[in-house]
Every structure is written in structure tokens, then in C-alpha cells.
Write a protein that holds these residues in place. Structure first.
Motif, mmCIF file in Angstrom:
data_model
loop_
_atom_site.group_PDB
_atom_site.id
_atom_site.type_symbol
_atom_site.label_atom_id
_atom_site.label_comp_id
_atom_site.label_asym_id
_atom_site.label_seq_id
_atom_site.Cartn_x
_atom_site.Cartn_y
_atom_site.Cartn_z
ATOM 1 N N VAL A 1 -32.822 -41.577 90.912
ATOM 2 C CA VAL A 1 -32.914 -43.033 90.814
ATOM 3 C C VAL A 1 -34.338 -43.460 91.164
ATOM 4 O O VAL A 1 -34.912 -42.993 92.164
ATOM 5 N N TYR A 2 -34.880 -44.349 90.335
ATOM 6 C CA TYR A 2 -36.174 -44.978 90.630
ATOM 7 C C TYR A 2 -35.939 -46.475 90.777
ATOM 8 O O TYR A 2 -35.237 -47.095 89.959
ATOM 9 N N VAL B 1 -33.664 -47.692 87.752
ATOM 10 C CA VAL B 1 -33.449 -46.777 86.630
ATOM 11 C C VAL B 1 -32.796 -45.509 87.172
ATOM 12 O O VAL B 1 -33.331 -44.854 88.066
ATOM 13 N N GLY B 2 -31.640 -45.176 86.643
ATOM 14 C CA GLY B 2 -30.926 -43.984 87.085
ATOM 15 C C GLY B 2 -30.718 -43.008 85.943
ATOM 16 O O GLY B 2 -30.466 -43.405 84.803
ATOM 17 N N LEU B 3 -30.822 -41.720 86.241
ATOM 18 C CA LEU B 3 -30.572 -40.663 85.271
ATOM 19 C C LEU B 3 -29.722 -39.598 85.955
ATOM 20 O O LEU B 3 -30.080 -39.108 87.031
ATOM 21 N N GLN C 1 -26.105 -39.474 81.630
ATOM 22 C CA GLN C 1 -25.984 -40.914 81.855
ATOM 23 C C GLN C 1 -27.358 -41.508 82.158
ATOM 24 O O GLN C 1 -28.041 -41.075 83.089
ATOM 25 N N LEU C 2 -27.758 -42.495 81.368
ATOM 26 C CA LEU C 2 -28.983 -43.254 81.610
ATOM 27 C C LEU C 2 -28.584 -44.679 81.955
ATOM 28 O O LEU C 2 -27.835 -45.321 81.206
ATOM 29 N N ASN C 3 -29.087 -45.170 83.108
ATOM 30 C CA ASN C 3 -28.648 -46.465 83.597
ATOM 31 C C ASN C 3 -29.844 -47.342 83.964
ATOM 32 O O ASN C 3 -30.752 -46.906 84.672
ATOM 33 N N LEU C 4 -29.846 -48.579 83.460
ATOM 34 C CA LEU C 4 -30.874 -49.569 83.789
ATOM 35 C C LEU C 4 -30.178 -50.765 84.420
ATOM 36 O O LEU C 4 -29.238 -51.326 83.835
ATOM 37 N N ASP C 5 -30.640 -51.181 85.604
ATOM 38 C CA ASP C 5 -30.023 -52.289 86.319
ATOM 39 C C ASP C 5 -31.109 -53.278 86.706
ATOM 40 O O ASP C 5 -32.035 -52.945 87.468
ATOM 41 N N TYR C 6 -31.003 -54.512 86.184
ATOM 42 C CA TYR C 6 -32.034 -55.535 86.404
ATOM 43 C C TYR C 6 -31.464 -56.670 87.240
ATOM 44 O O TYR C 6 -30.391 -57.208 86.945
#
Length: 444
Positions: A249-250, A276-278, A337-342
Motif C-alpha cells: 500500500v502507498y 494505492v493498494g496492490l 487486486q489493484l485498488n485506488l482510494d481517494y
């Protein structure tokens, strides 16, 4: 037992539900479920400690019929497909995915790391490239007119297993604007059993004048449970295996996103503007020894009525069979899994998650999950969360759901809005859970 199991799994789709907690796993206050999606979320978690009592998630997706609320009631009841509009093709697909999280514990070790122990029971079924016309004939009875059919690349697989996972997450890099975390889950797996089968080619025709069905081609299946296995033997003979999840996670932080935590406990607040999670989930396999693999070659005319009544017996009586004992390595349904959280505001978020399967669904001894793209507007606070997942895949098409978290209780679905309002929904999903969460305290 083998005939019954294969018949049920091959041509009798008596649907039970499941995919895993879509929408809810993105909530920073979802604790163990946030860790299940990406073990790096354990580091710097909002959860001080949490005990999961029980949670379950289920998904059904198919292009054979619409999954409206009324249709789902039929499928789960005694009616099955009777009376439903169907869309038979040469390559119909069905997917069922169930996930139960049992007693599980997560807690923060310190400001940079966390630990979790998770128990789960899971089951996945795939039916790929099913010839809808042949399925309907066996399910409903052959029609009053002759027809020809061609079944190619049929693949069906059902697998059930348990997991005990130990997760660890840690912050590797932290400064005012950038945070980098990593995590891993190591799993001990207990295989509950699997059936795999298919057909490269099965062609034929039905003659209404003679009531005969011509069958030419091949069928094969493998079943890991032996004939005569008792319930005591079954639990003593669970197959072992090992698996893992790994994630990173970044977080990008700025002065505005950090502001709520100023002069307070930083671990009690989300501090990122963008996360941003991978993660790669379900690496690993389970070894089943002494699995009987049976291959049939059939070139025969058979009675249509008898084929409807007992498909497996008719195939066995009219085909040449070859059986071997094999040690089988059954792969887990590995996904990326690619995850973007804003963070729009400190309590309002927009989440985009892309899930991509990493196993070849046409190979033997594995299962595959939906390749989903999910956009989820989300409101979250310590005691309340609300989610509106909007997902899409080639099988399920577009689905809209709704989920709620109120204290220890979570209930939701990634498809309920579509099931209630849409006549062309191809996804049905439900999740619920009960846990005891304790979050990091905020100073007064």
C-alpha cells in the motif's frame, strides 16, 4: 457416491450463494476484512483490536437467466429454472463463490505493525462453456422436434476448503507526505474435496421419431472423495496445502488530509488523500492423493428418456471407460487486486478496485473468480459506514448494490439494486457479518 456427486455438480445447478464482501473490504474500519483484501492494510490500521464472530459472503453469476429477485427465489427454492426466461447458447457460464470467515482476531502491535489470525471456509464452482440446448434437454426433457448439438471445451469444477491464516503488516517508509506499507498472510489449507470434469468435444443429435440421442465424443471427471467415505473418515482425511497473500500500500498525504489528526492520536484517523493498494491473493495449492480420474469415449445411440433420468449411468453403460489413480495438485483461485482510494472529504471516499484472475480457466484442477471492475462511493466513520458498489464483468455485466455497517453489524449486497430494479441482472450477491471492533482512541 461418485455418480451422485458428479451428476449433481454437472447438470443440477441448485444454487447457493457467494464473492467476497465487495465494497465493505475497502472500508478503513472493516478490520479483518480490510486485511483479507490486502494484508498491508494491517499496518497503521484504524483498528486497535477486533474479534470477528461470523461473516459470510456469497455470489452467483450466470448468462443463462436473469437474476431478478423473483428469479433468485425460484432458483433457491424447489422450482429451479422452471418458468424462467432462459438464454441458451453454445457457451453458457455459471459461477458460484462462497466465503465464510469464522472466529478471527486482529490487533495492532505498535505504531508501525499489526498481526491477525483468520479462519475461513470457502467454496467455488465454475461451469464454463455449457451447451444450453443440451442442458435444457436433460433438465426439462427433450423437445418434440429433432435437433443437433455440439458441446465443445466444457469445463466444470467445484472445490471446498478451509484456511487458517496468520497475517503481518508493517510500515516500511513514513514521512509527512508519503507512506509505504507491506504485508503477508501465510495460510495452512485443509482441502474438503473437489470434482473436476469436462469434455473436449461431444456432438450428436436428437431424433424425435425414434426417441434416440446420438452421442459422439468424450467426457471425463475426477473426484477426490472415495466411495464409502464416512463422515469420520472424511474429517480425518482432509487434504493439506499451503497458500499465501501478499500486498503493498502507498499513501499520499498532504496538509489538508493530515489536519484532522493534528494534536490527536494519528492512528485514530485516516491521513491520506490518495491510497494505492496492490495485492496478490490466494497463491498456493492443495494436494489430493489417490484421486480417481475417469475418461469416457462414447459412440452410441441412447434412449432420450433414460438419458434424462440418469445421465451418468447411461454414459457409463454406453461408453468405453479408462480410470487411473493420480495425485492431484489443486490450485487456489489466484487473483491480482489493484485498488485506488481517494478521499473527497475526511468521511467521503471514491474507490476503484480491479480484480483480475491469474489462473487459466481452461486448465484442469483450478477455479476462477469473476474479473470485476468495481467503483464504490463510500461514507465511513467509526460507528457507521455506507457503500454503493457499481461493478462490471464480462459474465455479470453491470451491477449496482448497497451495503451498511452499523457498529458491530454489517449487511449488504453488490447487486441488490440491480436485482430489485433491473430485469437483466446477471449477478446476485449478499454479505453479512457480526464482530467486536475496538478502534484507536481519539483525544478529547
Amino acid at each position: 457416491m461418485k455418480k451422485t456427486a458428479a451428476l449433481i455438480l454437472f447438470f443440477c445447478v441448485n444454487f447457493g450463494f457467494s464473492q467476497s464482501y465487495m465494497g465493505y473490504t475497502m472500508d478503513n474500519f472493516s478490520g479483518i476484512h480490510n486485511t483479507i483484501h490486502n494484508p498491508a492494510n494491517l499496518a497503521d490500521s484504524r483498528t486497535k483490536w477486533e474479534f470477528n464472530l461470523f461473516s459470510a459472503s456469497g455470489t452467483l453469476s450466470t448468462d443463462y437467466t436473469n437474476l431478478t429477485l423473483g428469479n433468485i427465489s425460484n432458483l433457491l427454492g424447489d422450482s429451479g429454472f422452471d418458468g424462467l426466461e432462459r438464454f441458451a447458447s453454445d457457451q453458457n457460464n455459471f459461477l458460484l463463490d462462497a466465503d465464510v470467515v469464522g472466529p478471527s482476531l486482529q490487533f495492532s502491535l505498535n505504531e508501525k505493525s499489526g498481526l491477525a489470525l483468520v479462519t475461513r471456509v470457502r467454496a467455488i464452482s465454475n461451469f464454463n462453456n455449457v451447451n444450453g440446448a443440451l442442458f435444457e434437454s436433460i433438465y426439462d426433457g427433450f423437445p418434440t422436434s429433432s435437433f443437433a448439438f455440439e458441446q465443445n471445451n466444457l469445463d466444470f469444477a467445484t472445490h471446498a476448503w478451509g484456511e487458517v491464516g496468520l497475517s503481518y503488516g508493517r510500515v516500511f517508509l513514513a514521512n509527512p507526505n508519503h507512506v509505504f506499507k507491506g504485508g503477508i498472510t501465510l495460510k495452512y489449507l485443509l482441502g474438503g474435496g473437489a470434482v473436476q470434469g469436462g469434455s473436449n468435444t461431444l456432438t450428436g443429435n436428437f431424433n424425435d421419431a425414434t426417441g434416440q440421442v446420438r452421442l459422439d465424443g468424450d467426457i471425463s471427471y475426477a473426484l477426490t472423495i472415495d466411495d464409502g467415505t464416512t463422515s469420520i473418515d472424511y474429517f480425518e482425511e482432509l487434504a493439506p496445502g499451503f497458500g499465501a497473500d501478499i500486498g503493498f500500500v502507498y499513501e499520499f498525504r498532504n496538509a489538508k488530509s493530515i489536519a484532522p489528526s493534528n494534536n490527536n492520536n494519528p492512528r485514530a484517523f485516516n491521513q491520506y488523500k490518495l491510497k494505492v493498494g496492490l495485492s496478490i491473493l490466494d497463491l498456493g495449492s492443495i494436494n489430493y492423493t489417490g484421486t480417481e480420474v475417469t475418461e469416457y469415449t462414447i459412440n452410441a445411440n441412447v434412449n432420450a428418456q433414460e438419458l434424462e433420468n440418469d445421465f451418468i449411468d447411461i454414459i457409463e453403460d454406453n461408453a468405453t471407460a479408462t480410470s487411473t489413480l493420480q495425485d492431484v495438485k489443486w490450485s487456489l483461485p489466484t487473483t491480482l487486486q489493484l485498488n485506488l482510494d481517494y478521499s473527497v472529504t475526511p468521511k467521503l471516499y471514491i474507490n476503484l478496485n480491479v480484480g483480475q484472475g491469474m489462473v487459466n480457466k481452461n486448465e484442469f484442477f483450478n477455479n476462477n473468480r469473476l474479473n470485476l471492475i468495481t467503483l464504490t462511493p463510500r461514507f465511513e466513520s467509526r460507528v457507521f459506514g455506507a457503500y454503493l458498489p457499481i461493478s462490471h464483468s464480462s459474465l455479470s455485466n453491470t451491477a449496482i448494490g448497497l451495503g451498511l455497517r452499523l457498529g458491530p453489524l454489517t449487511l449488504g449486497s453488490s447487486s441488490v439494486v440491480s436485482n430489485l430494479m433491473g430485469s437483466k441482472s446477471q449477478l446476485a450477491h449478499l454479505f453479512l457479518g457480526l464482530k467486536i471492533p475496538v478502534y484507536h482512541k481519539r483525544s478529547l
